[in-house]
Design a protein around this motif. Structure first.
Motif, PDB file in Angstrom:
ATOM      1  N   ILE A 396       0.810  -1.220   0.000  1.00 43.18           N
ATOM      2  CA  ILE A 396       0.000   0.000   0.000  1.00 43.18           C
ATOM      3  C   ILE A 396       0.846   1.274   0.000  1.00 43.18           C
ATOM      4  N   HIS A 397       2.178   1.145   0.098  1.00 45.77           N
ATOM      5  CA  HIS A 397       3.040   2.329   0.004  1.00 45.77           C
ATOM      6  C   HIS A 397       4.448   1.888  -0.344  1.00 45.77           C
ATOM      7  N   ASP A 398       5.284   2.874  -0.697  1.00 44.36           N
ATOM      8  CA  ASP A 398       6.665   2.572  -1.075  1.00 44.36           C
ATOM      9  C   ASP A 398       7.443   2.004   0.108  1.00 44.36           C
ATOM     10  N   ILE A 399       8.306   1.043  -0.184  1.00 43.19           N
ATOM     11  CA  ILE A 399       9.186   0.455   0.819  1.00 43.19           C
ATOM     12  C   ILE A 399      10.608   0.553   0.298  1.00 43.19           C
ATOM     13  N   PRO A 400      11.531   1.111   1.075  1.00 48.91           N
ATOM     14  CA  PRO A 400      12.922   1.225   0.605  1.00 48.91           C
ATOM     15  C   PRO A 400      13.521  -0.145   0.318  1.00 48.91           C
ATOM     16  N   ALA A 401      14.514  -0.155  -0.573  1.00 50.43           N
ATOM     17  CA  ALA A 401      15.218  -1.397  -0.873  1.00 50.43           C
ATOM     18  C   ALA A 401      15.761  -2.008   0.417  1.00 50.43           C
ATOM     19  N   GLY A 402      15.508  -3.289   0.599  1.00 50.44           N
ATOM     20  CA  GLY A 402      15.946  -3.971   1.817  1.00 50.44           C
ATOM     21  C   GLY A 402      15.022  -3.780   2.991  1.00 50.44           C
ATOM     22  N   GLY A 403      13.935  -3.033   2.812  1.00 48.29           N
ATOM     23  CA  GLY A 403      12.995  -2.799   3.899  1.00 48.29           C
ATOM     24  C   GLY A 403      12.117  -4.007   4.172  1.00 48.29           C
ATOM     25  N   LEU A 404      11.488  -4.007   5.341  1.00 46.86           N
ATOM     26  CA  LEU A 404      10.642  -5.122   5.758  1.00 46.86           C
ATOM     27  C   LEU A 404       9.247  -4.949   5.167  1.00 46.86           C
ATOM     28  N   ILE A 405       8.828  -5.893   4.345  1.00 49.81           N
ATOM     29  CA  ILE A 405       7.482  -5.857   3.765  1.00 49.81           C
ATOM     30  C   ILE A 405       6.459  -6.311   4.797  1.00 49.81           C
ATOM     31  N   MET A 406       6.676  -7.466   5.384  1.00 48.21           N
ATOM     32  CA  MET A 406       5.765  -7.988   6.401  1.00 48.21           C
ATOM     33  C   MET A 406       6.490  -9.049   7.224  1.00 48.21           C
ATOM     34  N   CYS A 407       5.964  -9.308   8.406  1.00 46.15           N
ATOM     35  CA  CYS A 407       6.485 -10.364   9.274  1.00 46.15           C
ATOM     36  C   CYS A 407       5.278 -10.930  10.008  1.00 46.15           C
TER      37      CYS A 407
END
Length: 643
Positions: A396-407
């Motif tokens: 639903i929004h931008d995530i930086p490279a290497g960022g956590l999408i979900m856990c």
């Protein structure tokens, strides 16, 4: 095909596959011919002797002729179950069903709107996938076989061993795989187990004719519940407290009676926590709150808030848990509640911003303690329609490279080293396929939902081939209702293996888990993670197109048409075979040669293998498409030549 010696593969011969298929189809044919036929009465003594003999055989480890089909595999056998004739659980309450007798049973029939009360009259034959025993009707002169399939235990005890009196709601009378008549129970909610000395035909209003007598009975139930709790007989303690509440709440309302009801609720809350029945534990604890200003009442209410807070925490309702522990802290400031509040703050940070100490979490896991104590972080995602793929998970929004999408913490997981782990061979009549089925996860998921009905909709919303009867009834006054056939299909299409985490395991007892948010992630052989498009993961990592498509169809029930599969299909069998042979050679190289301090000659050989693999891909078709077969050798080269 994998060889018989692979520990992670279950090997079935063609002959064994045909035997299982024939067993199921022969039973289906017999049942179709017998639909609606009257039941033949059994000889009472012979029936009890049959069950006694089968129980002795089962105790000695022999279960082949006990009415359950088994599949012969390398090193032993696995239970084999038939899938494809689902029926819905009963959604009527016990009191709304009309009584019937064993003599009224008709073959291969679901007796809708009826109930059957029986008494166990033989030893219980307890097997991995089924338990059965002979039962008498309430007159005691007619006997029949009663079996509980898959869901044959509750709180660690065989359900048929837990009592002698049962009520079957809308009984299903059919044949076993070996052609023997039986009353078959597939949905746990269709079987009411009497755990008290009271007969099931009595209602709470029949317990006592006046308030004084009712209060006396309620107090005795409380004492018996306390004694059962002290002996750690939790199901009996729960039954006694429940019986006491039914009686006590019919009394004329008085201060004494109100305190008695609260005491029983408070005690039952403790039992429910120990049984992991968290919904009821929270409700019971709240119902026990007194609210008076004297110190004794404060101490009891502190205990109630603690139990309610623990239940809310374990359900994952962290904000409510925080509020409940704060109320406890107001009543008893020096009882160590601050430690629980600090733990909840950690869960809230994990849940809201995805802050995890993964190293610490991993260090805290072991074979004896294999489940994480964390919150799920899913706020970067949402579920919505995915064109051509049903529902999917979207960023639903931008995530930086290497960022956590979900856990996400697993809703339910069964590790291979645990006693709950059980694999079966499932023959699906609907598509004539035989699959390996993680029935241990299926059983554990049903048990968790029965204990926590607030979670039923969350799981039932997941995709399944069988959609149930569409009525979405998750409970009656008799308790929670779970459609086990729908759960089977949900597990088949949504569960994953987390792999072996705590030592070697075999396919017969494989680790499997269900993640209810990650289950919405659709498949693509090419993974992605870009804004406002569906997130894809690969359900199968094979670089062999044919093997990958076969596995996806067999396990997940679809044919992949992602960009990679479209390109590979266009390659044709000859090119795919050549690429597979090159990939196997490259994989052998990676496994044999260490990249650490690799010599120039070794690196040159790796470069040649990588070039040969690249040449096996059409440059036009694979423009901007991942080349799976090159990944391992390219990773090796990157490590060996960091410059």
């Amino acid at each position: 095909m994998a060889s018989e010696n692979h520990r992670d593969t279950i090997f079935l011969t063609k002959q064994e596959t045909e035997r299982i298929r024939n067993t199921v189809t022969n039973r289906e044919t017999k049942c179709m011919k017998l639909v609606g036929h009257g039941r033949e009465q059994r000889d009472l003594k012979a029936a009890i002797a049959q069950a006694t003999s089968a129980c002795l055989i089962a105790d000695m480890g022999g279960a082949w002729d006990s009415g359950v089909t088994h599949a012969k595999i390398q090193g032993g056998t696995l239970p084999a179950v038939a899938v494809g004739r689902p029926y819905p659980p009963c959604i009527a309450s016990f009191r709304d069903l009309e009584p019937m007798k064993l003599a009224d049973l008709r073959m291969d029939t679901h007796h809708h709107g009826r109930r059957l009360t029986v008494k166990r009259s033989s030893p219980v034959v307890s097997l991995a996938a089924v338990s059965w025993a002979m039962v008498l009707d309430d007159r005691g002169d007619d006997i029949e076989r009663l079996e509980v399939c898959l869901h044959n235990s509750r709180h660690g005890e065989d359900v048929l061993e837990s009592s002698s009196v049962f009520v079957i709601k809308e009984p299903y009378f059919t044949l076993t795989d070996q052609g023997e008549p039986t009353i078959r129970v597939d949905h746990p909610s269709d079987l009411i187990v009497s755990t008290t000395s009271l007969t099931l035909n009595n209602e709470a209003n029949d317990y006592a004719e006046d308030a004084a007598e009712a209060e006396k009975i309620a107090r005795r139930c409380k004492e018996e519940g306390n004694a059962a709790l002290q002996r750690k007989n939790l199901p009996l303690a729960h039954a006694k407290y429940t019986q006491g509440l039914k009686v006590a709440r019919q009394c004329v309302v008085s201060v004494t009676n109100s305190d008695l009801v609260r005491d029983i609720f408070r005690n039952r809350a403790r039992v429910n926590l120990l049984l992991n029945q968290l919904d009821e534990a929270k409700a019971d604890a709240k119902a026990s709150i007194i609210g008076r200003g004297d110190q004794r009442s404060k101490d009891l209410d502190s205990k109630a808030y603690f139990r309610a807070g623990c239940a809310a925490y374990n359900i994952g309702e962290y904000r409510e848990a925080k509020a409940l522990f704060e109320e406890q802290q107001k009543l008893t400031p020096d009882d160590g509640t601050s430690a629980n509040l600090r733990k909840i703050e950690m869960r809230l940070r994990e849940q809201e911003i995805g802050t995890y100490n993964l190293t610490k979490i991993r260090a805290g896991l072991s074979r004896d303690c294999p489940r994480v104590n964390v919150a799920s972080f899913t706020s970067n995602t949402m579920v919505k329609d995915s064109p051509g793929r049903g529902r999917g998970l979207f960023l639903i929004h931008d995530i930086p490279a290497g960022g956590l999408i979900m856990c996400e913490k697993a809703f339910c997981v069964v590790w291979g080293h645990e006693s709950e782990a059980l694999t079966a061979i499932a023959y699906d009549i609907r598509d004539d396929r035989i699959r390996v089925s993680p029935v241990g996860l299926h059983i554990s998921t049903v048990q968790k939902l029965l204990s926590n009905p607030s979670q039923i909709k969350r799981v039932m919303d997941l995709f399944s081939d069988y959609q149930g009867d569409g009525k979405n009834a998750f409970g009656t006054e008799d308790g929670p209702v779970v459609d086990t056939f729908q759960i089977h299909d949900i597990i088949s299409r949504n569960a994953f293996s987390p792999g072996s985490q705590f030592g070697e395991e075999a396919a017969e007892k494989a680790s499997t888990g269900l993640w209810t948010c990650a289950a919405y992630i659709n498949h693509s052989c090419i993974a992605n993670a870009r804004r406002n498009i569906s997130i894809f993961i690969s359900y199968d990592f094979s670089n062999d197109y044919d093997a990958r498509q076969t596995a996806l169809m067999t396990t997940w029930g679809f044919e992949c048409d992602c960009a990679l599969c479209v390109a590979e299909q266009a390659d044709g069998p000859a090119l795919r075979k050549r690429r597979w042979e090159l990939a196997r050679e490259a994989d052998w190289f990676v496994e044999r040669e260490s990249w650490v301090n690799a010599k120039r000659l070794t690196i040159a050989k790796a470069q040649r293998l990588a070039r040969d693999l690249d040449d096996a891909y059409d440059g036009t078709r694979y423009k901007n498409v991942s080349r799976l077969a090159t990944q391992r050798i390219r990773e090796w080269l990157t490590r060996a030549s960091p410059r």
